[in-house]
Design a protein around this motif. Sequence first.
Motif, short mmCIF file in Angstrom:
data_model
loop_
_atom_site.label_atom_id
_atom_site.label_comp_id
_atom_site.label_asym_id
_atom_site.label_seq_id
_atom_site.Cartn_x
_atom_site.Cartn_y
_atom_site.Cartn_z
N GLY A 18 0.84 -1.04 -0.07
CA GLY A 18 0.03 0.03 0.17
C GLY A 18 0.89 1.26 0.03
N LYS A 19 2.16 1.37 0.32
CA LYS A 19 2.90 2.32 0.46
C LYS A 19 3.83 2.46 -0.95
CE LYS A 19 3.62 1.66 5.37
NZ LYS A 19 4.82 1.09 6.60
N GLN A 25 2.22 -1.52 -7.66
CA GLN A 25 1.62 -2.52 -6.79
C GLN A 25 0.67 -3.24 -8.13
OE1 GLN A 25 -1.28 -0.59 -4.26
NE2 GLN A 25 0.10 0.96 -3.87
N ASP A 26 0.39 -2.52 -9.30
CA ASP A 26 -0.01 -3.39 -10.33
C ASP A 26 0.95 -4.41 -10.82
OD1 ASP A 26 -2.35 -1.53 -10.24
OD2 ASP A 26 -1.74 -0.48 -11.98
N LYS A 27 2.27 -3.92 -11.08
CA LYS A 27 3.14 -5.08 -11.62
C LYS A 27 3.33 -6.30 -10.56
CE LYS A 27 5.78 -1.83 -14.42
NZ LYS A 27 7.27 -1.14 -14.75
N PHE A 28 3.17 -5.81 -9.32
CA PHE A 28 3.35 -7.10 -8.26
C PHE A 28 2.15 -7.87 -8.49
CE2 PHE A 28 1.73 -8.67 -4.48
CZ PHE A 28 3.20 -9.61 -3.87
N TRP A 29 0.97 -7.48 -8.67
CA TRP A 29 -0.15 -8.50 -8.81
C TRP A 29 -0.13 -9.10 -10.00
CZ3 TRP A 29 -2.07 -10.03 -4.67
CH2 TRP A 29 -2.18 -9.02 -3.48
N CYS A 58 12.99 -10.64 -8.00
CA CYS A 58 12.75 -10.20 -9.21
C CYS A 58 12.58 -8.56 -9.15
CB CYS A 58 11.93 -10.49 -10.50
SG CYS A 58 10.29 -10.11 -10.38
N HIS A 59 12.89 -7.73 -10.18
CA HIS A 59 12.73 -6.34 -10.13
C HIS A 59 11.41 -5.84 -10.88
CE1 HIS A 59 16.82 -4.74 -9.21
NE2 HIS A 59 17.04 -6.08 -9.22
N LEU A 60 10.70 -5.33 -9.82
CA LEU A 60 9.46 -4.79 -10.50
C LEU A 60 9.61 -3.70 -11.44
CD1 LEU A 60 7.25 -5.27 -7.30
CD2 LEU A 60 7.38 -6.73 -9.30
N GLU A 61 10.52 -2.69 -11.01
CA GLU A 61 11.12 -1.65 -11.73
C GLU A 61 12.37 -1.65 -11.12
OE1 GLU A 61 8.83 1.89 -11.24
OE2 GLU A 61 7.10 1.13 -12.53
N TYR A 62 13.34 -0.53 -11.69
CA TYR A 62 14.79 -0.26 -11.22
C TYR A 62 14.70 -0.35 -9.86
CZ TYR A 62 19.24 1.37 -10.62
OH TYR A 62 20.59 1.41 -10.10
N ARG A 63 13.96 0.56 -8.98
CA ARG A 63 14.06 0.74 -7.65
C ARG A 63 13.10 -0.27 -6.68
NH1 ARG A 63 11.77 5.80 -4.40
NH2 ARG A 63 12.78 5.08 -2.35
N TRP A 64 12.32 -1.15 -7.38
CA TRP A 64 11.35 -1.92 -6.57
C TRP A 64 11.64 -3.27 -6.85
CZ3 TRP A 64 9.55 1.08 -3.10
CH2 TRP A 64 9.52 2.37 -3.53
N VAL A 79 5.49 -15.32 -0.66
CA VAL A 79 6.13 -13.98 -0.95
C VAL A 79 6.44 -13.38 0.31
CG1 VAL A 79 5.94 -11.76 -2.20
CG2 VAL A 79 4.71 -13.73 -3.46
N TYR A 80 7.65 -12.95 0.63
CA TYR A 80 7.98 -12.48 2.03
C TYR A 80 8.53 -11.08 1.74
CZ TYR A 80 12.71 -13.88 0.61
OH TYR A 80 14.14 -14.01 0.03
N TYR A 81 8.72 -10.62 0.53
CA TYR A 81 9.07 -9.11 0.69
C TYR A 81 8.76 -8.37 -0.59
CZ TYR A 81 12.19 -4.67 0.57
OH TYR A 81 12.61 -3.68 0.43
N ALA A 82 8.41 -7.19 -0.60
CA ALA A 82 8.02 -6.22 -1.67
C ALA A 82 8.32 -5.00 -1.28
CB ALA A 82 6.62 -6.56 -2.28
N GLY A 83 9.38 -4.22 -1.88
CA GLY A 83 9.70 -2.87 -1.39
C GLY A 83 10.80 -2.67 -2.20
N SER A 84 11.67 -1.34 -1.51
CA SER A 84 12.77 -0.99 -2.28
C SER A 84 14.00 -1.94 -2.33
CB SER A 84 13.31 0.28 -1.39
OG SER A 84 14.01 -0.31 -0.59
N ARG A 85 14.69 -1.74 -3.45
CA ARG A 85 16.04 -2.64 -3.87
C ARG A 85 16.93 -2.57 -2.36
NH1 ARG A 85 19.82 -1.84 -8.63
NH2 ARG A 85 20.21 0.19 -7.48
N GLU A 86 17.05 -1.32 -1.98
CA GLU A 86 17.92 -0.92 -0.72
C GLU A 86 17.46 -1.81 0.38
OE1 GLU A 86 16.28 1.36 -2.55
OE2 GLU A 86 18.03 1.91 -3.92
N GLY A 87 16.18 -1.95 0.78
CA GLY A 87 15.90 -2.71 1.89
C GLY A 87 15.74 -4.39 1.72
N ALA A 88 16.10 -4.49 0.56
CA ALA A 88 15.54 -5.94 -0.03
C ALA A 88 16.58 -7.20 1.04
CB ALA A 88 15.90 -6.29 -1.32
#
Length: 90
Positions: A18-19, A25-29, A58-64, A79-88
Motif C-alpha cells: 500500500g505504500k 503495485q499493479d506489476k506486483f499483482w 525479481c525487479h518490478l522496476e529499477y528501484r522496486w 512472497v516474503y518481501y516487496a519494496g525498495s531494492r535498498e531494503g531487500a
Amino acid sequence: MAEEYQVLIKKRVLKQLGKLPERVQDKFWLLAEDLKTQGPMPKGWPNLSKLVGDNYHCHLEYRWVACWSYENGSFVIEVYYAGSREGAPY
C-alpha cells in the motif's frame, strides 16, 4: 490443465504494498498471477534470479523488487518481501 501453484503473501508484504507507487503495485499483482500459473521462475520478468537456498527475486522496476521462497517439489510459493531494492533481504 497444469497444476497451479498456491501463492501465499505475508501480511507485512500486503501492508508494505500500500505504500508503493500504484504502477508498482499493479506489476506486483501481475507477478503474483505469473507465479501462480508458471511457478517460481516465471518468464518475462527483468533481473529474475534464484538467490541462496530456496529464495528468488525479481525487479518490478529499477528501484522496486519482490522476493519469494519456494521449496522444490511443492506447489506453494511464499512472497516474503516487496519494496525498495535498498531494503531487500538478500
